[in-house]
Scaffold this active site. Structure first.
Site, short mmCIF file in Angstrom:
data_model
loop_
_atom_site.label_atom_id
_atom_site.label_comp_id
_atom_site.label_asym_id
_atom_site.label_seq_id
_atom_site.Cartn_x
_atom_site.Cartn_y
_atom_site.Cartn_z
N LYS A 9 1.56 4.73 12.10
CA LYS A 9 2.34 3.48 12.17
C LYS A 9 3.35 3.40 11.03
O LYS A 9 2.99 3.20 9.88
CB LYS A 9 1.44 2.25 12.11
CG LYS A 9 2.18 1.02 12.64
CD LYS A 9 1.72 -0.31 12.07
CE LYS A 9 2.45 -0.74 10.85
NZ LYS A 9 3.87 -1.07 10.99
N GLY B 158 1.71 1.55 0.49
CA GLY B 158 2.38 0.25 0.55
C GLY B 158 1.93 -0.61 -0.61
O GLY B 158 1.58 -0.10 -1.68
N SER B 159 1.92 -1.92 -0.38
CA SER B 159 1.63 -2.85 -1.49
C SER B 159 0.13 -2.83 -1.83
O SER B 159 -0.71 -2.57 -0.97
CB SER B 159 2.04 -4.26 -1.09
OG SER B 159 1.34 -4.66 0.06
N THR B 160 -0.17 -3.17 -3.06
CA THR B 160 -1.57 -3.25 -3.50
C THR B 160 -2.29 -4.34 -2.71
O THR B 160 -3.46 -4.19 -2.36
CB THR B 160 -1.61 -3.50 -5.02
OG1 THR B 160 -1.08 -2.33 -5.66
CG2 THR B 160 -3.02 -3.72 -5.53
N GLU B 161 -1.56 -5.41 -2.41
CA GLU B 161 -2.17 -6.52 -1.66
C GLU B 161 -2.70 -6.04 -0.30
O GLU B 161 -3.85 -6.30 0.07
CB GLU B 161 -1.09 -7.58 -1.46
CG GLU B 161 -1.54 -8.86 -0.87
CD GLU B 161 -0.33 -9.73 -0.50
OE1 GLU B 161 0.77 -9.49 -1.03
OE2 GLU B 161 -0.53 -10.63 0.33
N GLY C 197 -3.21 -2.91 0.50
CA GLY C 197 -4.20 -1.86 0.20
C GLY C 197 -5.61 -2.44 0.08
O GLY C 197 -6.58 -1.86 0.58
N GLU D 233 -2.13 4.73 -1.58
CA GLU D 233 -1.07 4.95 -2.57
C GLU D 233 -0.31 3.64 -2.66
O GLU D 233 0.38 3.26 -1.72
CB GLU D 233 -0.18 6.13 -2.14
CG GLU D 233 0.60 6.71 -3.28
CD GLU D 233 1.98 6.11 -3.37
OE1 GLU D 233 2.14 5.17 -4.17
OE2 GLU D 233 2.88 6.58 -2.66
N CYS E 203 7.72 3.37 -5.42
CA CYS E 203 6.50 2.97 -6.13
C CYS E 203 6.45 3.58 -7.52
O CYS E 203 5.87 3.00 -8.43
CB CYS E 203 5.27 3.34 -5.32
SG CYS E 203 5.35 5.01 -4.67
N GLU F 183 4.91 -5.83 -9.98
CA GLU F 183 5.83 -4.91 -9.29
C GLU F 183 6.93 -5.74 -8.60
O GLU F 183 6.64 -6.58 -7.75
CB GLU F 183 5.06 -4.08 -8.24
CG GLU F 183 5.96 -3.05 -7.59
CD GLU F 183 5.23 -2.18 -6.56
OE1 GLU F 183 4.57 -2.75 -5.66
OE2 GLU F 183 5.35 -0.94 -6.64
P1 NDP Z 1 3.42 -3.75 2.90
O1 NDP Z 1 2.37 -3.21 2.03
O2 NDP Z 1 3.24 -5.08 3.50
O3 NDP Z 1 3.70 -2.73 4.12
C1 NDP Z 1 3.45 -1.35 4.11
C2 NDP Z 1 3.01 -0.88 5.49
O4 NDP Z 1 1.81 -1.56 5.88
C3 NDP Z 1 4.00 -1.20 6.61
O5 NDP Z 1 3.91 -0.24 7.63
C4 NDP Z 1 3.49 -2.54 7.14
O6 NDP Z 1 3.94 -2.79 8.45
C5 NDP Z 1 2.00 -2.32 7.07
N1 NDP Z 1 1.18 -3.53 6.93
C6 NDP Z 1 1.56 -4.75 6.50
N2 NDP Z 1 0.50 -5.60 6.52
C7 NDP Z 1 -0.55 -4.89 7.01
C8 NDP Z 1 -1.92 -5.21 7.26
N3 NDP Z 1 -2.41 -6.43 7.05
N4 NDP Z 1 -2.74 -4.24 7.73
C9 NDP Z 1 -2.26 -2.99 7.96
N5 NDP Z 1 -0.97 -2.64 7.74
C10 NDP Z 1 -0.12 -3.57 7.26
O7 NDP Z 1 4.77 -3.71 2.13
P2 NDP Z 1 6.06 -4.61 2.40
O8 NDP Z 1 6.97 -3.80 3.16
O9 NDP Z 1 5.77 -5.94 3.01
O10 NDP Z 1 6.53 -4.89 0.94
C11 NDP Z 1 5.93 -5.92 0.13
C12 NDP Z 1 5.85 -5.49 -1.30
O11 NDP Z 1 4.97 -4.37 -1.38
C13 NDP Z 1 7.16 -4.96 -1.86
O12 NDP Z 1 7.92 -6.00 -2.39
C14 NDP Z 1 6.68 -4.03 -2.93
O13 NDP Z 1 6.41 -4.73 -4.12
C15 NDP Z 1 5.42 -3.48 -2.38
N6 NDP Z 1 5.59 -2.16 -1.74
C16 NDP Z 1 5.13 -1.10 -2.41
C17 NDP Z 1 5.31 0.15 -1.88
C18 NDP Z 1 4.84 1.34 -2.62
O14 NDP Z 1 5.11 2.46 -2.20
N7 NDP Z 1 4.13 1.14 -3.69
C19 NDP Z 1 5.97 0.38 -0.61
C20 NDP Z 1 6.39 -0.83 0.05
C21 NDP Z 1 6.20 -2.03 -0.53
P3 NDP Z 1 5.28 -3.64 8.74
O15 NDP Z 1 6.27 -3.29 7.68
O16 NDP Z 1 5.67 -3.20 10.09
O17 NDP Z 1 4.87 -5.07 8.69
#
Ligand code: NDP
Length: 510
Positions: free
Chosen positions: A187, A241-244, A246, A263, A297, A398
């Site tokens: 995904k 993606g985000s720690t939240e 994660g 990660e 990141c 972040e």
């Molecule tokens: P998210 O962590 O929300 O998204 C990353 C991935 O997870 C996307 O494919 C997203 O799908 C998916 N996702 C979102 N919510 C869920 C869930 N509840 N269960 C499973 N998968 C989910 O990052 P955001 O794009 O919303 O960015 C928010 C913040 O996160 C940024 O401002 C940044 O601070 C941080 N971030 C950090 C990253 C890193 O590499 N460390 C990368 C991206 C963001 P979809 O986008 O389709 O909703």
């Protein structure tokens, strides 16, 4: 690939399930926008739970009954090389897709992202050739036996990636999963799914993978991603993606004790030592902080300067930032493109306001670039804050945008303490002419990657991942491959003697 046009004349992309492109079962779609001008780029099928169920069932069948887990590592390697070759033939097109979709300057996607992604796939192919067999050292305890380890695929892997480095991340998630014989439900982020779709299109056209080995579901994370991560038929979740989110993934994976690799975020320090080569520092800090507008990141978002060098370095940085070109990511001269979305821009602007309220000083930037060219894109000026103290939120959280927090320090021990004073531990860089001193500092930094006189450079053969709330597990290199395997110990009895076994006396004399 099913590649049609939506009623609005936009390219339309479907889900990829069991070797076929399919619309969502309820016909729902979503639109993907160009972050540089807000214009729609494409529409995509938005998967329902029933679609995710079908994708997982296809991956399950391909793993449980299909030939893929038992295909020889050499054949898997050949296929991965063929995929890399086919993607390479689309090199420039892929760079354009990624730049348009995610707002990444074309200079970066052309010279870095696609090349690195291909190198990672090829690296996985080569590592896969190594037979997954490890002999164990001889011992005659607890019985005379021959022992070895087989590494076997885990099963169905859910792979969820963000928007900021999509092509590369797709390569570094698919590569190790496929090299080791797993099947995948993938995904991408609905904000930038197009380069991943192009990868699936290329693999589909090659027609080398058995049906169901890779599947693609599209749609919002809170719906599609969450359902996928929680699904009982999934064996492993690999998330970036985000720690939240994660944290949520860990909780969703808990009921089945799924394998998880995460990660996540970072608040990475660039630690300049008093003897550093300042020409190198200025270039390196701009690259560390503002590459892809800080939406990486591992971006260097905290600059730790010895007080004696603070004013000189800040002055030179400000001077250079003034000359940076913000604008259309498709222009090869562009240094900084837009942020991915209006939501992300609002988040970054909120942090700039917080920095001001906390008493930090904006040395440059802090606003939106003015002019017609920027009117509809999500642009933010590269911003440098000085007078930042370690307890301020802009030094701790972040931001994921072009915002650099500069902190002054008086002695190296204090700088190391500040660098480590974070919930994160993804990466850091140390800048010094004295390699021995730099290595001593690197040793004391609690982070998964430390560069010396460099930042950002990912090496396809080196592990990448975090300490603390930056996640766990490693990607890339042999460490990344190992994360997609279960370890099976095989014990072959060499005693061939059964009497007395119950009494644990096999080593007693006859
Ligand atoms: P998210 O962590 O929300 O998204 C990353 C991935 O997870 C996307 O494919 C997203 O799908 C998916 N996702 C979102 N919510 C869920 C869930 N509840 N269960 C499973 N998968 C989910 O990052 P955001 O794009 O919303 O960015 C928010 C913040 O996160 C940024 O401002 C940044 O601070 C941080 N971030 C950090 C990253 C890193 O590499 N460390 C990368 C991206 C963001 P979809 O986008 O389709 O909703």
């Amino acid at each position: 690939m099913r590649h049609e046009h939506s009623p609005e004349g936009l390219p339309h992309y479907d889900l990829y399930i069991d070797g076929d492109w399919q619309p969502a079962s309820n016909g729902q779609t979503f639109t993907v926008f160009d972050p540089a001008n807000g214009q729609p780029l494409a529409t995509c099928a938005s998967a329902t739970h029933a679609d995710v169920d079908r994708a997982i069932a296809a991956a399950r069948a391909a793993f449980d009954q299909g030939p893929w887990p038992h295909t020889s590592p050499a054949r898997r390697a050949e296929i991965l090389h063929a995929i890399a070759d086919a993607l390479e033939a689309r090199n420039f097109e892929l760079a354009e897709i990624e730049s348009r979709d995610a707002g990444v300057p074309l200079r970066k996607t052309t010279y870095n992202d696609i090349t690195l992604g291909l190198e990672i796939l090829r690296g996985c192919a080569e590592m896969a050739r190594k037979h997954p067999y490890e002999p164990l050292p001889w011992t005659d305890l607890p019985s005379v036996s021959w022992n070895f380890v087989w590494r076997e695929p885990i099963g169905v892997c859910a792979q969820i990636i963000p928007w900021n480095y999509a092509f590369c991340m797709a390569a570094w998630k698919l590569g190790p999963a496929l090299a080791t014989g797993n099947t995948v439900v993938f995904k991408p982020s609905s904000l930038a799914p197009l380069s991943t779709i192009a990868i699936f299109q290329t693999i589909h056209e090659l027609n080398l993978l058995p049906k169901g080995v890779i599947n693609l579901v599209l749609g919002p994370g809170g719906e599609v991603g969450e359902y996928l991560a929680a699904h009982p038929a999934v064996d492993k979740v690999a998330f970036t993606g985000s720690t939240e989110v994660g944290r949520k993934i860990m909780a969703l994976a808990a009921p089945q004790i799924k394998r998880v690799t995460l990660e996540l975020g970072g608040k990475n320090a660039m630690l300049v030592l008093p003897d550093a080569d300042l020409d190198l520092v200025i270039d390196g800090v701009l690259w560390g902080a503002f590459y892809h507008s800080g939406q990486l990141c591992e971006a260097g978002s905290r600059l730790l300067l010895p007080r004696s060098l603070h004013d000189t370095v800040v002055e030179r940085l400000v001077e250079r930032v003034r000359g940076m070109k913000i604008g259309d990511p498709m222009d090869l001269e562009t240094d900084l493109g837009p942020l991915i979305s209006e939501r992300q821009r609002e988040k970054v602007e909120r942090y700039i306001a917080i920095g001001r309220e906390e008493g930090a000083t904006v040395a440059i930037g802090g606003g939106r670039p003015l002019g017609e060219a920027f009117a509809n894109g999500h642009y933010v000026e590269p911003t440098i804050f000085t007078g930042v103290r370690p307890e301020m939120r802009i030094a701790r959280e972040e931001i994921f945008g072009p915002v650099l927090a500069v902190l002054a320090y008086d002695e190296i021990g204090e700088a190391i303490r500040i660098a480590n004073d974070s919930i994160y531990g993804l990466a850091a860089s140390v800048w010094s002419r004295d390699l021995q001193q730099a290595l001593a500092v690197a040793q004391r930094i609690r982070a998964g990657t430390v560069w010396i006189n460099e930042h950002h450079v990912l090496n396809p053969r080196a592990p990448f991942g975090g300490y603390r709330q930056s996640g766990f597990g490693r990607e890339m290199g042999q460490y990344g491959l190992d994360e997609y395997t279960e370890v099976k110990h095989i014990h072959v009895d060499l005693m061939q003697r059964r009497q007395g076994r119950l009494w644990w006396d096999t080593l007693l004399p006859e």
